[in-house]
Design an enzyme around this catalytic site. Sequence first.
Site, short mmCIF file in Angstrom:
data_model
loop_
_atom_site.label_atom_id
_atom_site.label_comp_id
_atom_site.label_asym_id
_atom_site.label_seq_id
_atom_site.Cartn_x
_atom_site.Cartn_y
_atom_site.Cartn_z
N GLY A 125 -2.68 -17.19 -0.88
CA GLY A 125 -1.70 -16.75 -1.76
C GLY A 125 -1.19 -15.22 -1.51
N GLY A 126 0.09 -14.80 -2.25
CA GLY A 126 0.44 -13.61 -2.05
C GLY A 126 1.42 -13.37 -1.20
N LYS A 127 1.97 -11.99 -0.93
CA LYS A 127 2.73 -11.62 -0.07
C LYS A 127 2.29 -10.87 1.27
CE LYS A 127 6.70 -12.31 -3.33
NZ LYS A 127 8.10 -11.69 -3.70
N HIS A 152 -4.62 -4.62 5.90
CA HIS A 152 -6.33 -4.13 5.91
C HIS A 152 -6.37 -3.22 7.11
CE1 HIS A 152 -6.69 -7.58 3.30
NE2 HIS A 152 -6.27 -8.28 4.17
N ALA A 177 -6.22 -5.27 -3.99
CA ALA A 177 -5.35 -6.57 -3.89
C ALA A 177 -5.95 -7.93 -3.82
CB ALA A 177 -4.62 -6.48 -2.61
N ILE A 178 -5.55 -8.74 -4.39
CA ILE A 178 -6.13 -9.99 -4.39
C ILE A 178 -5.31 -11.35 -3.91
CG2 ILE A 178 -7.23 -12.00 -6.36
CD1 ILE A 178 -7.88 -9.53 -8.23
N ALA A 223 -9.20 -7.16 -1.63
CA ALA A 223 -9.47 -5.99 -0.65
C ALA A 223 -9.54 -4.87 -1.52
CB ALA A 223 -8.35 -5.67 0.38
N CYS A 249 2.79 -6.45 -1.31
CA CYS A 249 2.51 -7.46 -2.55
C CYS A 249 4.11 -7.70 -3.10
CB CYS A 249 1.67 -7.30 -3.50
SG CYS A 249 -0.07 -6.92 -2.99
#
EC number: 2.3.1.181
Length: 209
Positions: A70-72, A76, A143-144, A158, A174
Amino acid sequence: MVQFVTIPNLTDYQVTLKLMQNYVNKVINVNEPEIVYLVEHSEVYTAGTNYKQEELLNYSDIPVIYTGRGGKFTFHGPGQRVIYPILNLASPNRSKDLKLYIKMLEEWIINSLNYFGIKAYLIKDKVGIWVKVRKDEFAKIAAIGIRVRKWVTYHGVAINISTDLSKFGGIIPCGLENSLVTSLNQLGVHIEMSEFDKIIQTEFNKIFT
């Protein structure tokens, strides 16, 4: 108790993705025990299922991976602790409730940061973990992005420890324009990754066991 496995050295994102997927299959098919992978990736931009291509601004020679989480977009790289819990939400001691799972992830990271004297927050309609950097101004520190298959979780969280924050300039993190990012180092907390790992494991056991 859930086993934590630290993968040494910088790890290619796609290698780790295959590792996660293979282990998820084992949990589903042969009831392997739950596990949490601790990873530090080589530089990479990853895009979740809700990404918009215009949110990728300028990535130069940094690879871009389109994932199923999920997410945008997020970044990393070295100095960032990435945590991949592979948990079976269908097991008797868990709950088939994704909102509850995300809430527990958030609480886990907030409590871990609090140990180091960092007050972290959730912000309505903004995914992730935030800290106040100036009056009425917040920056994202973690971030999740998760995915679940047959109630087994993968992907995860992260957290910026000593990350090169300039790398976030190649994306709209995100999907949140003009949002700031920060790290433990930028907030004046200078620790070894191993020290952070000890605390997140302790705090995990308080919430998930």
